[in-house]
Design an enzyme around this catalytic site. Structure first.
Site, PDB file in Angstrom:
ATOM      1  CB  CYS A   1      -0.852  -0.048   1.274  1.00  0.00           C
ATOM      2  SG  CYS A   1      -2.048   1.260   1.490  1.00  0.00           S
TER       3      CYS A   1
ATOM      4  CB  SER B   1      -0.201   3.663   4.201  1.00  0.00           C
ATOM      5  OG  SER B   1      -1.416   4.180   3.752  1.00  0.00           O
TER       6      SER B   1
ATOM      7  CG  HIS C   1       3.159   8.033   1.516  1.00  0.00           C
ATOM      8  ND1 HIS C   1       3.894   8.765   0.608  1.00  0.00           N
ATOM      9  CD2 HIS C   1       1.961   7.819   0.928  1.00  0.00           C
ATOM     10  CE1 HIS C   1       3.162   8.973  -0.475  1.00  0.00           C
ATOM     11  NE2 HIS C   1       1.992   8.410  -0.317  1.00  0.00           N
TER      12      HIS C   1
ATOM     13  CG  HIS D   1      -1.282  -1.000   6.501  1.00  0.00           C
ATOM     14  ND1 HIS D   1      -0.246  -0.652   5.669  1.00  0.00           N
ATOM     15  CD2 HIS D   1      -2.405  -0.572   5.897  1.00  0.00           C
ATOM     16  CE1 HIS D   1      -0.725  -0.031   4.613  1.00  0.00           C
ATOM     17  NE2 HIS D   1      -2.032   0.029   4.706  1.00  0.00           N
TER      18      HIS D   1
ATOM     19  CB  CYS E   1      -5.887  -1.463   3.821  1.00  0.00           C
ATOM     20  SG  CYS E   1      -5.306   0.233   3.716  1.00  0.00           S
TER      21      CYS E   1
HETATM   22 ZN    ZN Z   1      -3.300   0.329   3.097  1.00  0.00          ZN
END
Ligand code: ZN
Ligand code: ZN
Length: 370
Positions: free
Chosen positions: A39, A41, A44, A60, A168
């Site tokens: 992902c 995220s 980042h 995650h 997610c």
């Molecule tokens: Zn995610």
């Protein structure tokens, strides 16, 4: 125990190495990971651009099998297949009791700081550096210790890689349509950004019967994925003005515009293109520090709604099993969303492919079993 994991020892430094993982304590579960979604995220985070900062083990989105449980665990037992929920709402704080589990009050001090729910960690490098657990789960490792509230049991016929992305990208995109916008059938919808979240929002629009469903992106490769996921029209915003194109295709603008990017440009495109009385839903978080000028004329004179949606406004223990069932019923095409699988060692390549727009969703797989 020693497990291989993807970690950031410091900002911008991604390594795959063996780390030490302590056994689960009370209320915790040891999960053997089988799949972990890749992902933005995570990208980042290792670059130090989000709230949780290194040193930490990444990941995650995930799914796997329960190997062992600590004291007091009642919801799962060894052998259970589970989807990892990185939003372990307490379900007892005033915010949870008001129905907003995605904004649970225990998360900012624990999960969003990459700690387990007791505020500690079970991970460290072999040279003794304590590692945090990204979003309380740290799924990019062969094994993970998580709180039992982060383990959602799934039926045996749901592939691990599909379960991994439900937690997610799918929850965020589909949830924005179902929960945040409460979109209605027959209304025109647009989705800006055709990554994992945007493609999920497109599927959410298709699920509720929006029509037409228009995907907007800068990359032709991603618009091709969008068409496969249910977009009836596509707009390449690198070639044409997205707001004009959306107004033309819908006779005045979409009723709902979902922005999965969250940049200053896309937020103003979302609000600007929504038809009078329509709704712009901001799902993406491109950067937390930007300021975006908002036109009161769009909001007041044209009676538009501008909504934020954090993880699809979901209640994890209600909505994640529901999304699993929609997949099993053939109502969400999640197999097609996973376009590439990687071993853990190839995470840097997976990040590269995600940024290049050559994959819809990439998943790390552990072992052979899907
Ligand atoms: Zn995610
Ligand atoms: Zn709560």
């Amino acid at each position: 125990m020693r497990v291989k994991a993807a970690l950031a020892r410091e900002i911008g430094k991604l390594t795959i190495e063996e780390v030490e993982l302590d056994p689960p304590k009370a209320d915790e579960v040891l999960v053997r990971m089988r799949a972990a979604g890749v992902c933005h995220s995570d990208l980042h985070t290792y670059r130090g651009e989000l709230r949780a900062v290194p040193p930490l083990v990444l990941g995650h989105e995930g799914a796997g099998t329960v190997e062992a449980v600590g004291e007091n665990v009642t919801r799962v037992q060894p052998g259970d297949r589970v989807l990892i929920n990185w939003l372990p709402a307490c379900e007892t704080c005033p915010t949870c009791l008001s129905g907003r589990h995605n904004l649970c009050e225990r998360l900012p001090g624990t999960t969003f700081r990459a700690l387990l729910l007791d505020g500690t960690s079970r991970l460290r490098t072999l040279d003794g550096l304590t590692l945090k657990h990204y979003l309380s789960v740290a799924t990019m490792a062969e094994y993970a210790v998580i709180h039992e509230d982060s383990a959602i049991p799934i039926p045996g016929d749901v592939p691990f890689e599909v379960a991994a992305i439900i937690g997610c990208a799918v929850a965020t995109g589909v949830g924005a349509v179902l929960n945040t916008a409460q979109a209605r059938a027959g209304r025109p919808a647009a989705v800006i950004g055709a990554g994992g979240v945007g493609l999920s929002a497109i599927q959410g629009c298709q699920l509720v019967g929006c029509h037409p469903i228009i995907a907007v992106d800068l990359m032709e490769s991603k618009l091709a994925f969008a068409r496969r996921m249910g977009a009836t029209h596509t707009v390449n915003a690198s070639e044409t003005d997205a707001v004009d194109a959306l107004r033309d295709l819908t006779g005045g603008g979409p009723e709902y515009v979902f922005d999965s990017v969250g940049s200053a440009v896309t937020i103003s495109q979302a609000l600007g293109s929504a038809r009078p009385g329509g709704t712009a839903v901001i799902i993406g978080l491109h950067a937390t520090q930007i300021e975006v000028p908002i036109s009161p004329g769009e909001l007041v004179l044209r009676n538009k709604r501008l909504l934020g949606s954090f993880v699809g406004s979901i209640r994890p223990r209600v909505d994640l099993p529901m999304l699993v069932e929609l997949y099993r019923a053939g109502r969400l095409q999640l197999d097609d969303m996973i376009t590439k699988r990687y071993p853990l060692d190839d995470l840097p390549q997976a990040f590269h492919d995600m940024e290049a727009g050559t994959i819809a969703r990439g998943v790390l797989v552990f072992g052979d079993e899907r």
